[in-house]
Scaffold this motif. Structure first.
Motif, short mmCIF file in Angstrom:
data_model
loop_
_atom_site.label_atom_id
_atom_site.label_comp_id
_atom_site.label_asym_id
_atom_site.label_seq_id
_atom_site.Cartn_x
_atom_site.Cartn_y
_atom_site.Cartn_z
N SER A 88 0.84 -1.21 0.00
CA SER A 88 0.00 0.00 0.00
C SER A 88 0.87 1.25 0.00
O SER A 88 1.70 1.45 0.90
CB SER A 88 -0.91 0.00 1.23
N LEU A 113 0.89 5.06 0.57
CA LEU A 113 0.01 5.95 1.31
C LEU A 113 0.75 7.20 1.76
O LEU A 113 1.98 7.26 1.71
CB LEU A 113 -0.53 5.22 2.55
N GLN A 114 -0.01 8.18 2.22
CA GLN A 114 0.59 9.36 2.82
C GLN A 114 0.90 9.03 4.28
O GLN A 114 0.01 9.00 5.13
CB GLN A 114 -0.35 10.57 2.73
N GLN A 151 4.89 10.42 1.18
CA GLN A 151 4.21 9.30 0.55
C GLN A 151 5.16 8.11 0.52
O GLN A 151 6.29 8.22 0.04
CB GLN A 151 3.76 9.66 -0.87
N LEU A 192 -4.02 6.35 10.07
CA LEU A 192 -4.60 6.11 8.76
C LEU A 192 -5.98 5.45 8.83
O LEU A 192 -6.80 5.63 7.93
CB LEU A 192 -3.67 5.23 7.92
N ASN A 215 -9.32 -1.87 -2.13
CA ASN A 215 -8.11 -1.32 -2.75
C ASN A 215 -8.16 -1.45 -4.26
O ASN A 215 -9.02 -2.12 -4.83
CB ASN A 215 -6.87 -2.03 -2.21
N HIS A 264 -2.51 1.73 -7.61
CA HIS A 264 -2.22 3.13 -7.31
C HIS A 264 -2.08 3.90 -8.63
O HIS A 264 -1.42 3.43 -9.55
CB HIS A 264 -0.93 3.24 -6.50
N ALA A 268 -3.42 1.29 -3.77
CA ALA A 268 -4.07 2.45 -3.14
C ALA A 268 -5.34 1.97 -2.46
O ALA A 268 -6.05 1.10 -2.98
CB ALA A 268 -4.41 3.51 -4.18
N TRP A 269 -5.63 2.49 -1.28
CA TRP A 269 -6.88 2.15 -0.60
C TRP A 269 -8.02 2.90 -1.28
O TRP A 269 -7.94 4.11 -1.50
CB TRP A 269 -6.81 2.51 0.88
#
Length: 460
Positions: A98, A100-101, A118, A140, A284, A287, A295-296
């Motif tokens: 994943s 993610l930020q 990120q 998150l 998901n 991305h 990406a979620w």
């Protein structure tokens, strides 16, 4: 896997508590400074959330499973185990790939920490330790964690061996040199080495993705739980002692996960059946910036996390396909449709205006609406006159969007404003009484769920 199987076994043998007290001393423990994490999600009484990881550390006895080029510890598996006194146990997989930020993590011990950026979620342990992963998952997901459990490669093997192997159906022959795995097709009992290869294997099975591997791991965890709670283990004090000894010798936990705490968890799970233990992967997709990363999917992921954080009943999703279009949405939000047709929250774009005056109210309401699946695009204070009654304003052709939102509010009316486009505007007034009571959690269509009751691809 280790802690869930342990508490289930202890739950069936609480009279032997004293006999196993010495086994607890085998556990490696680590201090997690939760006070340093700042504001944390709310604690739900009686609920226990455990961060579970499968560590890929390559030092010591684990060295034979990888080379020295592996940079730090990067968990192969990341799971939130949600244990509820009312709804059983839900294990939520967070894909290791994943992107993610990630929030900032401070340096700790020999870990250098990092600024917010990120990044891939499983890199957190390598650069910030388990405390960093704990903080990251809480921020998150909005789910408050109580404990963590980590097991490495050799520990996993020892647990499987203590069970006498785990029976699995292998639909097709597997040849995966990277995972040191060669298996014929058919129903068979996997030993420790074979089990490790099976749950690690990617390129010799399915489409080679981590997501397909997660599905196989969930099947394996279900089989492992069934074996650990079988009469074969429970009826034999020697088998039970060997199993618990292998588990506790193979895991690392936070230092608050005491034996007494494990017994508390066991008591919570005493009546838990295999049908009450479910596995879910966070919704998901690929991305957009990197097709090799995950990406979620929103708002589906937030909806799932909110349901777990609030300890909602997720059983309605069990053993459903859960496969829909990649967005998890339908096309009911097309603005060319009849403006009285029903639409789903996911296609309703909302701006929240705080005319009631309580600081931060618009932001809070926006968060609640996001949890219910709406697309919140902004929160602000009013510019001009505030209506006497909380009102949802809508542009021409979007009355259905406004009504979908109004139906989620305890008190609200709707009114047309031709100056608006497709985004509806919620103006909160002095009569504000919050959101309406939500029904039991209904998970988004993109959420896949299965229980520990049976293997989904069984040979029979």
């Amino acid at each position: 896997m280790a802690v869930i199987t342990t508490v289930l076994v202890i739950a069936s043998s609480l009279t032997a508590y004293g006999a196993y007290h010495d086994i607890y001393g085998n556990i490696n423990q680590e201090t997690i400074d939760t006070d340093a994490m700042g504001e944390r999600p709310e604690k739900i009484e009686g609920v226990i959330n455990i961060l579970m990881t499968g560590s890929d550390v390559r030092s010591g006895a684990n060295a034979e499973y990888g080379g020295d080029d592996i940079e730090g510890e990067r968990p192969d598996t990341i799971i939130i185990a949600h244990i509820s006194p009312d709804h059983g146990a839900t294990l939520v997989n967070l894909p290791r790939d994943s992107l993610l930020q990630l929030p900032a993590c401070s340096p700790i011990d020999d870990k250098e920490g990092y600024a917010a950026h990120q990044g891939v979620i499983n890199s957190t342990v390598a650069f910030g330790g388990m405390q960093c992963l704990w903080k990251t998952v809480e921020e998150l997901t909005g789910i408050r964690l109580d404990h963590f459990v980590s097991v490495d490669f050799t520990g996993f093997i020892e647990v499987v061996e203590a069970l006498g192997g785990v029976e699995m159906c292998i639909p097709e022959p597997i040849s995966d040199p990277k995972a040191h795995l060669e298996l014929d097709a058919g129903q068979q009992v996997l030993d420790g080495e074979q089990s490790l290869g099976y749950v690690r294997s990617r390129y010799g099975q399915g489409d080679g993705s981590d997501l397909s591997r997660i599905k196989r791991q969930q099947d394996f965890m279900g089989a492992m739980l069934r074996k650990a709670t079988s009469s074969e283990i429970l009826a034999s004090p020697a088998n039970l002692h060997d199993f618990l000894g292998s588990v506790t010798d193979s895991i690392t936990t936070d230092d608050e996960l005491t034996l007494e705490r494990m017994v508390d968890i066991a008591i919570t799970m005493r009546e838990t059946k295999m049908s009450d233990i479910r596995f879910i992967t966070v919704p998901n997709g690929l991305h957009p910036d990197n097709e090799n990363r995950v990406a979620w999917s929103e708002p589906d992921a937030s909806q799932l996390f909110a349901a777990i954080a609030a300890d909602k009943d997720l059983s309605s999703s069990d053993d459903e396909d859960g496969e829909s279009d990649d967005s998890g949405n339908d096309d009911s939000g097309d603005s060319s449709e009849d403006d009285t047709a029903t639409v789903e929250p996911a296609v309703v774009s909302v701006e929240v205006i705080n005319g009631e005056g309580t600081p931060g109210l618009a932001s809070d309401v926006g968060s609640q609406l996001t949890e219910r699946g709406f697309q919140v695009v902004g929160a602000a204070n009013p510019q001009g006159t505030v209506p006497e009654q909380t009102t949802v304003y809508y542009g021409t052709g979007h009355q259905n969007h406004a009504q979908t939102l109004a139906d989620e509010l305890a008190t609200a009316t709707t009114a047309e404003d031709p100056t608006l486009g497709s985004t509806v505007k919620l103006v909160i007034s002095n009569d504000w009484n919050g959101l309406s009571e939500s029904e039991e959690a209904v998970l988004p269509d993109s959420t896949e769920s299965k229980t520990a009751e049976k293997q989904t691809n069984a040979c029979s």
